[in-house]
Write an enzyme that holds these catalytic residues in place. Structure first.
Site, PDB file in Angstrom:
ATOM      1  CG  HIS A 256      -0.976  -9.839  -0.087  1.00  0.00           C
ATOM      2  ND1 HIS A 256      -1.284 -10.887  -0.919  1.00  0.00           N
ATOM      3  CD2 HIS A 256       0.125 -10.245   0.606  1.00  0.00           C
ATOM      4  CE1 HIS A 256      -0.433 -11.888  -0.744  1.00  0.00           C
ATOM      5  NE2 HIS A 256       0.433 -11.517   0.190  1.00  0.00           N
TER       6      HIS A 256
ATOM      7  CG  ASP B 128      -9.608  -4.495  -3.859  1.00  0.00           C
ATOM      8  OD1 ASP B 128      -8.856  -4.901  -2.943  1.00  0.00           O
ATOM      9  OD2 ASP B 128     -10.697  -5.027  -4.119  1.00  0.00           O
TER      10      ASP B 128
END
Length: 491
Positions: free
Chosen positions: A167, A377
């Site tokens: 992730h 991110d």
């Protein structure tokens, strides 16, 4: 080969946390409540349709729980002691891997005791999954806390189909080279049949590291081990949100009333700018505050005309770097407000809280400009939630090029948050954007989010995972070096 007792579940999810939170009811009794979040929403129907189980920590230290059933899912708790949380979670996961994988924004720490704990906890998760999965079951392992689990599980249960999804970003080879246990991490991940990443650059970084540190040559995303008879594939599968849920909330009269109330509580400024982040050094909050303060100093924006609402939800408060970040952010907010506030209006409204999804959607509806400006991110689902919530076409999104969402939301105002002048220009571009242009951009982004929601993400990943088994069952033309699934192909 180790022999373990098999379970009865055809589909098993393995993640650091279970998809439930323990709550106290009005009568004082404890109960479990399903956690909010896209991953839970995406996998819940799949687990209900099959004999599904979820393996993970239940959130309490030094407590051993038996498996239990909640909201149509069988839950298998993995216990963690206080030492496990300190060494495996706060230590190796969040003070070694997290900073290393996020471009060394703060220096990672390398401690052998942390590595030992990480290895031991991963083995515990692997044993729990091995004892839960039925013969030939599919097991889907999630995220950086459990990178050793795929190989450990493969050694225990070679009959399983194993997927892994990362992730967070996967670092460049030069950064990954710093990790003393780099080869062990790569070998752990290659225990999976399919390894999924958020961005094509993450997939490429992983494959380059496999070649450099393991001496294996990937071909079109496929890594084959000589003499093993099996291969692993790396692919790009960008995650998304529960688009229908966000749209339904945004259409709710109660949520819309709350959005109007939020603007009134802020003094009804012309422009509400919104930042929603975990309080994490990767999120670029300090850079965002600096840019906003300079816009006030330059008189490009003024208090009363504009207000920045910054939500910073608590995160890893026992880790020193996070404690320092909170002090810096709150000190900066205090200085900005001390210099620019008036009696009637505030420059920055800063809230160190977490909020339910309904309140988050109301905040999105109240905000004219959404600032999603992380330094690094994996995806950043807030950007996608904001776009989906703004059914009225009135929102403008300022988005960092270093967020995975920038690959799908290219119609946003894309900025480099390290470039403060560029960030200021991007904010002003969004603030002053013509309504017709803002709507055109938003419609394009909403279409992408709706067409690629989290349910589609999970279906495509699992379909690709099944394809690895179908291909392994058939001859590979050209032998071990033949090409497999194309790298980066989220089909």
């Amino acid at each position: 080969m180790n022999t373990v007792k098999t379970g009865t579940h055809d589909f098993v999810v393995v993640a650091n946390r279970l998809p439930v939170d323990r709550v106290t009811l009005e009568d004082g009794t404890a109960a479990w409540r399903t956690s909010p979040g896209g991953l839970v929403s995406a996998l819940h129907p799949l687990m209900q349709a099959s004999t599904g189980a979820w393996v993970g920590w239940h959130g309490a230290e030094n407590e051993v729980l038996e498996p239990f059933h909640e909201d149509s899912i069988d839950l298998v708790p993995v216990p963690l002691s206080s030492a496990d949380v300190r060494l495996y979670y706060e230590g190796f996961s969040n003070s070694t891997l997290w900073p290393l994988y996020h471009d060394v924004i703060v220096p990672p720490e390398f401690h052998r005791t942390w590595w030992v704990a990480y290895r031991e906890v991963n083995a515990r998760f692997a044993r729990a999954a091995a004892g839960t999965a039925a013969p030939g079951a599919t097991v889907w392992v999630h995220d950086y806390q459990l990178q050793l689990v795929p190989k450990m599980l493969r050694d225990l249960r070679p009959d399983l189909t194993i997927g892994y999804f990362d992730h967070i970003p996967f670092p460049s080879t030069d950064l990954f080279a710093q990790l003393p246990w780099r080869s062990r991490i790569l070998e752990g991940l290659l225990g999976a049949d399919l390894i999924g990443f958020q961005r094509a650059s993450d997939t490429a970084n992983f494959l380059t590291s496999v070649k450099r540190f393991l001496g294996l040559t990937p071909r079109k995303g496929e890594v084959r081990r000589p003499g093993s008879g099996r291969s692993s594939r790396a692919q790009t599968h960008p995650i998304s949100i529960d688009a229908a849920k966000i749209a339904d909330l945004a259409a709710s009269p109660a949520v819309q009333d709350r959005a109007r109330q939020i603007r009134e509580e802020l003094g009804n400024p012309e422009t509400v700018l919104l930042g929603v982040d975990r309080l994490d050094y990767t999120k670029g909050i300090r850079h965002r505050l600096k840019a906003y303060a300079e816009l006030l100093e330059d008189r490009a924006l003024s208090v009363g005309q504009a207000c920045l609402l910054q939500i910073a939800s608590p995160s890893r408060e026992k880790v020193d770097s996070y404690q320092q970040l909170r002090e810096e952010v709150e000190g900066t907010v205090g200085r900005i407000n001390g210099e620019y506030d008036s009696l009637a209006h505030t420059a920055v409204r800063y809230l160190h809280h977490s909020y339910p999804t309904e309140e988050m959607v109301a905040l999105y509806l109240a905000a004219d400009v959404m600032l999603v400006t992380p330094l690094r991110d994996g995806m950043n689902l807030v950007a996608k939630e904001y776009v989906q919530a703004r059914f009225d076409g009135g929102g403008r999104l300022v988005l960092s090029e270093f967020a995975g969402a920038a690959d799908q939301l290219g119609s946003a105002v894309i900025v480099n948050p390290h470039d403060i002048d560029g960030l200021k220009a991007g904010i002003l571009e969004a603030v002053n954007m013509e309504p017709t242009e803002a709507k055109r951009r938003l419609v394009s982004m909403r279409r992408n989010v709706q067409d690629h929601d989290v349910a589609r993400w999970s279906r495509r990943f699992l379909a690709s995972l099944q394809e690895t088994q179908d291909d392994d069952a058939s001859p590979h033309p050209g032998g071990p070096g033949a090409a497999g699934t194309p790298e980066g192909g989220a089909r």
